[in-house]
Structures are given as C-alpha cells and as structure tokens.
Design a protein around this motif. Structure first.
Motif, PDB file in Angstrom:
ATOM      1  N   THR A 239       0.837  -1.198   0.000  1.00  0.00           N
ATOM      2  CA  THR A 239       0.000   0.000   0.000  1.00  0.00           C
ATOM      3  C   THR A 239       0.870   1.246   0.000  1.00  0.00           C
ATOM      4  OG1 THR A 239      -1.697  -1.159   1.288  1.00  0.00           O
ATOM      5  CG2 THR A 239      -1.831   1.234   1.210  1.00  0.00           C
ATOM      6  N   PHE A 240       0.555   2.176  -0.899  1.00  0.00           N
ATOM      7  CA  PHE A 240       1.199   3.486  -0.950  1.00  0.00           C
ATOM      8  C   PHE A 240       0.151   4.510  -0.530  1.00  0.00           C
ATOM      9  CE2 PHE A 240       3.505   0.781  -3.813  1.00  0.00           C
ATOM     10  CZ  PHE A 240       4.832   1.173  -3.710  1.00  0.00           C
ATOM     11  N   HIS A 241       0.366   5.164   0.601  1.00  0.00           N
ATOM     12  CA  HIS A 241      -0.646   6.045   1.197  1.00  0.00           C
ATOM     13  C   HIS A 241      -0.191   7.499   1.092  1.00  0.00           C
ATOM     14  CE1 HIS A 241      -3.959   5.987   4.471  1.00  0.00           C
ATOM     15  NE2 HIS A 241      -4.012   7.109   3.782  1.00  0.00           N
ATOM     16  N   GLY A 242      -0.879   8.250   0.234  1.00  0.00           N
ATOM     17  CA  GLY A 242      -0.545   9.652   0.064  1.00  0.00           C
ATOM     18  C   GLY A 242      -1.565  10.567   0.707  1.00  0.00           C
ATOM     19  N   GLU A 243      -1.339  11.860   0.594  1.00  0.00           N
ATOM     20  CA  GLU A 243      -2.281  12.844   1.151  1.00  0.00           C
ATOM     21  C   GLU A 243      -3.584  12.882   0.361  1.00  0.00           C
ATOM     22  OE1 GLU A 243      -0.080  16.525   1.128  1.00  0.00           O
ATOM     23  OE2 GLU A 243       0.358  16.343   3.268  1.00  0.00           O
ATOM     24  N   GLU A 244      -3.525  12.563  -0.941  1.00  0.00           N
ATOM     25  CA  GLU A 244      -4.686  12.708  -1.805  1.00  0.00           C
ATOM     26  C   GLU A 244      -5.336  11.394  -2.207  1.00  0.00           C
ATOM     27  OE1 GLU A 244      -5.845  15.656  -2.346  1.00  0.00           O
ATOM     28  OE2 GLU A 244      -4.142  16.708  -1.441  1.00  0.00           O
ATOM     29  N   ALA A 245      -4.601  10.285  -2.133  1.00  0.00           N
ATOM     30  CA  ALA A 245      -5.153   9.009  -2.573  1.00  0.00           C
ATOM     31  C   ALA A 245      -4.297   7.868  -2.030  1.00  0.00           C
ATOM     32  CB  ALA A 245      -5.215   8.942  -4.104  1.00  0.00           C
ATOM     33  N   VAL A 246      -4.855   6.672  -2.131  1.00  0.00           N
ATOM     34  CA  VAL A 246      -4.168   5.453  -1.702  1.00  0.00           C
ATOM     35  C   VAL A 246      -4.062   4.504  -2.894  1.00  0.00           C
ATOM     36  CG1 VAL A 246      -4.267   3.425  -0.203  1.00  0.00           C
ATOM     37  CG2 VAL A 246      -5.016   5.656   0.671  1.00  0.00           C
ATOM     38  N   MET A 247      -2.902   3.923  -3.073  1.00  0.00           N
ATOM     39  CA  MET A 247      -2.698   2.920  -4.113  1.00  0.00           C
ATOM     40  C   MET A 247      -2.389   1.582  -3.433  1.00  0.00           C
ATOM     41  SD  MET A 247      -0.112   2.927  -7.401  1.00  0.00           S
ATOM     42  CE  MET A 247       1.400   3.161  -6.418  1.00  0.00           C
ATOM     43  N   ARG A 248      -3.118   0.543  -3.846  1.00  0.00           N
ATOM     44  CA  ARG A 248      -2.977  -0.776  -3.219  1.00  0.00           C
ATOM     45  C   ARG A 248      -2.745  -1.832  -4.298  1.00  0.00           C
ATOM     46  NH1 ARG A 248      -7.289  -4.536  -2.044  1.00  0.00           N
ATOM     47  NH2 ARG A 248      -6.677  -6.100  -0.489  1.00  0.00           N
ATOM     48  N   LEU A 249      -1.738  -2.685  -4.074  1.00  0.00           N
ATOM     49  CA  LEU A 249      -1.421  -3.758  -5.006  1.00  0.00           C
ATOM     50  C   LEU A 249      -1.716  -5.102  -4.351  1.00  0.00           C
ATOM     51  CD1 LEU A 249       0.525  -1.266  -5.792  1.00  0.00           C
ATOM     52  CD2 LEU A 249       1.802  -2.988  -7.069  1.00  0.00           C
ATOM     53  N   THR A 250      -2.486  -5.937  -5.047  1.00  0.00           N
ATOM     54  CA  THR A 250      -2.746  -7.293  -4.581  1.00  0.00           C
ATOM     55  C   THR A 250      -1.931  -8.283  -5.415  1.00  0.00           C
ATOM     56  OG1 THR A 250      -4.630  -7.551  -6.075  1.00  0.00           O
ATOM     57  CG2 THR A 250      -5.077  -6.670  -3.885  1.00  0.00           C
ATOM     58  N   ALA A 251      -1.580  -9.416  -4.820  1.00  0.00           N
ATOM     59  CA  ALA A 251      -0.711 -10.412  -5.462  1.00  0.00           C
ATOM     60  C   ALA A 251       0.497  -9.735  -6.105  1.00  0.00           C
ATOM     61  CB  ALA A 251      -1.483 -11.232  -6.491  1.00  0.00           C
ATOM     62  N   PRO A 252       1.203  -8.878  -5.360  1.00  0.00           N
ATOM     63  CA  PRO A 252       2.258  -8.081  -5.971  1.00  0.00           C
ATOM     64  C   PRO A 252       3.547  -8.835  -6.272  1.00  0.00           C
ATOM     65  CG  PRO A 252       2.156  -7.640  -3.624  1.00  0.00           C
ATOM     66  CD  PRO A 252       0.996  -8.534  -3.938  1.00  0.00           C
ATOM     67  N   PHE A 253       3.728 -10.002  -5.653  1.00  0.00           N
ATOM     68  CA  PHE A 253       5.014 -10.687  -5.784  1.00  0.00           C
ATOM     69  C   PHE A 253       4.925 -12.062  -6.446  1.00  0.00           C
ATOM     70  CE2 PHE A 253       5.302  -8.191  -1.698  1.00  0.00           C
ATOM     71  CZ  PHE A 253       5.880  -7.083  -2.293  1.00  0.00           C
ATOM     72  N   ASN A 254       3.779 -12.701  -6.378  1.00  0.00           N
ATOM     73  CA  ASN A 254       3.578 -14.002  -7.038  1.00  0.00           C
ATOM     74  C   ASN A 254       2.304 -13.952  -7.869  1.00  0.00           C
ATOM     75  OD1 ASN A 254       4.823 -15.267  -4.057  1.00  0.00           O
ATOM     76  ND2 ASN A 254       5.836 -15.687  -5.981  1.00  0.00           N
ATOM     77  N   ALA A 255       2.310 -13.092  -8.859  1.00  0.00           N
ATOM     78  CA  ALA A 255       1.143 -12.948  -9.729  1.00  0.00           C
ATOM     79  C   ALA A 255       0.759 -14.289 -10.328  1.00  0.00           C
ATOM     80  CB  ALA A 255       1.442 -11.941 -10.832  1.00  0.00           C
ATOM     81  N   GLN A 256      -0.524 -14.554 -10.395  1.00  0.00           N
ATOM     82  CA  GLN A 256      -1.146 -15.785 -10.890  1.00  0.00           C
ATOM     83  C   GLN A 256      -1.032 -16.924  -9.878  1.00  0.00           C
ATOM     84  OE1 GLN A 256      -0.501 -16.932 -15.013  1.00  0.00           O
ATOM     85  NE2 GLN A 256       0.326 -14.921 -15.481  1.00  0.00           N
ATOM     86  N   VAL A 257       0.131 -17.108  -9.252  1.00  0.00           N
ATOM     87  CA  VAL A 257       0.294 -18.178  -8.266  1.00  0.00           C
ATOM     88  C   VAL A 257      -0.468 -17.837  -6.993  1.00  0.00           C
ATOM     89  CG1 VAL A 257       1.938 -19.452  -6.839  1.00  0.00           C
ATOM     90  CG2 VAL A 257       2.522 -18.873  -9.209  1.00  0.00           C
ATOM     91  N   TYR A 258      -0.233 -16.635  -6.450  1.00  0.00           N
ATOM     92  CA  TYR A 258      -0.929 -16.211  -5.237  1.00  0.00           C
ATOM     93  C   TYR A 258      -2.338 -15.720  -5.550  1.00  0.00           C
ATOM     94  CZ  TYR A 258      -1.992 -13.717  -0.921  1.00  0.00           C
ATOM     95  OH  TYR A 258      -2.595 -13.280   0.227  1.00  0.00           O
ATOM     96  N   GLY A 259      -2.504 -15.093  -6.683  1.00  0.00           N
ATOM     97  CA  GLY A 259      -3.802 -14.538  -7.071  1.00  0.00           C
ATOM     98  C   GLY A 259      -3.628 -13.613  -8.250  1.00  0.00           C
ATOM     99  N   GLU A 260      -4.697 -12.929  -8.612  1.00  0.00           N
ATOM    100  CA  GLU A 260      -4.642 -12.007  -9.745  1.00  0.00           C
ATOM    101  C   GLU A 260      -3.970 -10.706  -9.344  1.00  0.00           C
ATOM    102  OE1 GLU A 260      -7.852 -11.151 -13.026  1.00  0.00           O
ATOM    103  OE2 GLU A 260      -8.174  -9.768 -11.360  1.00  0.00           O
ATOM    104  N   ALA A 261      -3.035 -10.261 -10.166  1.00  0.00           N
ATOM    105  CA  ALA A 261      -2.346  -8.996  -9.918  1.00  0.00           C
ATOM    106  C   ALA A 261      -3.272  -7.832 -10.249  1.00  0.00           C
ATOM    107  CB  ALA A 261      -1.072  -8.920 -10.759  1.00  0.00           C
ATOM    108  N   ARG A 262      -3.454  -6.949  -9.281  1.00  0.00           N
ATOM    109  CA  ARG A 262      -4.300  -5.774  -9.465  1.00  0.00           C
ATOM    110  C   ARG A 262      -3.649  -4.540  -8.852  1.00  0.00           C
ATOM    111  NH1 ARG A 262     -10.532  -7.778  -8.178  1.00  0.00           N
ATOM    112  NH2 ARG A 262     -10.424  -9.781  -9.293  1.00  0.00           N
ATOM    113  N   VAL A 263      -3.988  -3.399  -9.404  1.00  0.00           N
ATOM    114  CA  VAL A 263      -3.627  -2.111  -8.812  1.00  0.00           C
ATOM    115  C   VAL A 263      -4.915  -1.345  -8.590  1.00  0.00           C
ATOM    116  CG1 VAL A 263      -2.380   0.058  -9.064  1.00  0.00           C
ATOM    117  CG2 VAL A 263      -1.392  -2.051 -10.000  1.00  0.00           C
ATOM    118  N   GLY A 264      -5.161  -0.969  -7.353  1.00  0.00           N
ATOM    119  CA  GLY A 264      -6.348  -0.184  -7.029  1.00  0.00           C
ATOM    120  C   GLY A 264      -5.961   1.217  -6.603  1.00  0.00           C
ATOM    121  N   LEU A 265      -6.702   2.208  -7.070  1.00  0.00           N
ATOM    122  CA  LEU A 265      -6.481   3.600  -6.692  1.00  0.00           C
ATOM    123  C   LEU A 265      -7.740   4.099  -6.004  1.00  0.00           C
ATOM    124  CD1 LEU A 265      -4.621   6.099  -6.853  1.00  0.00           C
ATOM    125  CD2 LEU A 265      -5.742   6.664  -9.028  1.00  0.00           C
ATOM    126  N   TYR A 266      -7.599   4.532  -4.760  1.00  0.00           N
ATOM    127  CA  TYR A 266      -8.729   4.922  -3.926  1.00  0.00           C
ATOM    128  C   TYR A 266      -8.602   6.401  -3.583  1.00  0.00           C
ATOM    129  CZ  TYR A 266      -8.775  -0.145  -3.402  1.00  0.00           C
ATOM    130  OH  TYR A 266      -8.778  -1.498  -3.655  1.00  0.00           O
TER     131      TYR A 266
END
Length: 322
Positions: A239-266
C-alpha cells in the motif's frame, strides 16, 4: 551468437523446472539449450518439454559448452556470487536468483566484472518487468497520490521444512534474504528513493537465519513499514498512502500463483479505479527483457546497481537488529 539466446541452467531445482525453465524456453528471443545436473532422473521432466536439451553432469561442464550464451543460476544463496563469477569468466551472460549476494559490498566485484567483460549480469528480480509494477510507478509519478506519507509492504508464507535450503544453517537462507528483496526493491522501484534510517527491526531467529522480520524505516519523503515471514500464513500486499489518494497492489510478488495482480487507486468520496493483469507472466517478461538487452543493447530494468541498493537495505535491517 545466434538469433536466439541459448540458455543453460545450473541445477535442476524445483523452481527451475516449474517456473524459470519453461519461461526461458517460452520467451521470445531465447531457448533452453542445456542443463547441468548429475541426476538423469532430475533431467527427465525438463526433457519432456525441451526434448533437445543437452544435459551436462557438472556445472563446470555446462560453462565450458560453447553453444551456451547465457546461464540462469537457481543455486542456494551462499553460492550465488561464486557461480556468477565463474559463469562470467567463462564468457556467459548471467541471470542469478535473488539475492545475488549476501551483502551489498559483494556486488562491487560483480559490477566490476560486468564492466570488464561487457556481459549482462543481473539479479532475477522479476516483478519490475510486470505491468502491475510498471503501472504502479506510472501512477506514483503522475502525482495523483499527492505527497506520499507511508508505504506498507507485507509478504509471508509458511515453510518450516528443515530439509528446505531456506531453513538450513550456513546456506544464506531466512526470510529477509529470500523475500525481503521484494518488499524493499518494489518500494525503491516505484518511488526512486533510498532509505535513510532503519527506525526499528524486530527479528525472530532460528540458528543463523531469521524466520520473521518486522521493521520500520525512514525514507526522504515518507515512512515505511514492512514484514516478511517464513512462518506465517501466505499473505502479500503493498500500500502506498498519500495525502490525496491510496494505491494498493494485490498479489504483488507471485502474480497468478498467489492470485490475480491488481492495482487499485482509492480517492476521497468513494472514488475507485482498478487495473487488472490476469495473464501476464513476469518470469517470461523478465527473460524476454534480458534477451533484448543482450541482443540489442536495450536498457535492463534491474541493473546490478539497483540490486545493490536493495541488498544495502537488507544489510541495514540486519545491522539494526543486531
């Protein structure tokens, strides 16, 4: 050198068989040509999908093979510098599993060897070749997060097997050396910043290696917290947490094996964007980037200087813990 880069692998490891070997053989611009193993039985599953594979009974024999252009090294960590050096001296380009060295100072020799020989020598830090992480850096550099205040990285799995090299004395194992590369290197890749100070480091030790490490650090413009463990349920998130938004990465290190790689911007007010990467294979992308760099001189995303910076942060955590 032929139109394709001919690769050899030192050792018939499980990871080489199931991930990197197939990636090398599948990647554009290269092919798996040789394997070094004294066990014909271990070579058989490689030959099932690479039937013309040449099998050498020793690492030195593979390095003497004039038809091998590049070598992939998946050996235990404490052997990485030694066999990277030997492979380069034999005139082979080298892609070595992480960590390429056990201390940052050891990489000085490899940088000098790379510059002397003109060969490509690199650590197999595959995530920087994945579009998930390239998108994350693009989002960060766009400024949409505002001033970055905090980065949090977690990576764990549960492997108590005493027969695994990560759990053996004198093998350079442990959680930080195995997967600390990811939680530190990914942060440095996205932000371009280097740690100034380790604020805290709490490590669980088993003999001469760590099983769990929790740390905090100060970077020039943000605070950092991270956790790696070889004794906890599988989990990975950044998770990258800024003053204006948050960016979160799922399955960031073992894409496909651990799960689907995604980038979310909140963003405030419930605004959310998501980018999904269901099919990209970072091992194949890594090998293709390596092939291009050798064949065309294209820039490589993970030069030894970058790997040395990540290893320096690992060294800092060990020093703080001691």
């Amino acid at each position: 050198m032929s139109a394709h880069l001919n690769w050899g692998i030192l050792g018939a490891s499980h990871f080489a068989l199931n991930q990197m070997g197939p990636a090398i053989h599948r990647a554009t611009g290269g092919r798996l040509a040789a394997l070094a193993t004294s066990s014909a039985k271990k070579a058989e599953p490689f030959q099932a999908w690479a039937p013309d594979l040449r099998v050498h009974e020793s690492y030195d024999a593979l390095l003497a093979d004039p038809e091998v252009d590049a070598v992939y090294i998946p050996l235990p960590n404490h052997l990485h510098v030694e066999w990277t050096r030997k492979a380069a001296r034999a005139g082979k380009h080298v892609l070595c599993e992480k960590p390429i060295a056990l201390e940052a100072r050891e990489i000085d020799e490899l940088i000098a060897l790379r510059d002397e020989t003109g060969l490509l020598i690199a650590e197999a830090f595959m995530i920087v070749h994945h579009p998930q992480w390239q998108k994350a850096r693009e989002i960060y550099e766009s400024g949409v997060l505002g001033t970055l205040k905090r980065v949090d990285c977690d990576f764990s799995y549960n492997n108590p097997d005493p027969g695994n090299v990560r759990n053996m004395r004198g093998m350079g194992g442990g959680g930080l050396r195995d997967i600390g590369v990811y939680i530190f290197g990914s942060t440095r890749f996205v932000t371009g910043e280097e740690p100034q100070e380790i604020l805290s480091a709490d490590l669980d030790w088993l003999e001469d290696f760590d099983t769990t490490a929790v740390m905090t650090a100060r970077f020039p413009s943000f605070r950092y917290s991270g956790m790696v463990s070889m004794r906890m349920a599988p989990w990975q998130e950044v998770t990258f947490h800024g003053e204006e938004a948050v960016m979160r990465l799922t399955a960031p290190f073992n894409a496909q094996v651990y799960g689907e790689a995604r980038v979310g911007l909140y963003r405030p007010g419930g605004q959310m964007q998501e980018w999904r990467f269901p099919a990209d294979n970072h091992y194949v992308l890594q090998v293709e980037a390596f092939n291009r760099a050798v064949q065309t001189g294209a820039a490589y995303a993970c030069p030894l200087e970058f790997s040395q910076g990540t290893q320096a942060m690992i060294d800092m955590v060990f020093d703080a813990a001691r």
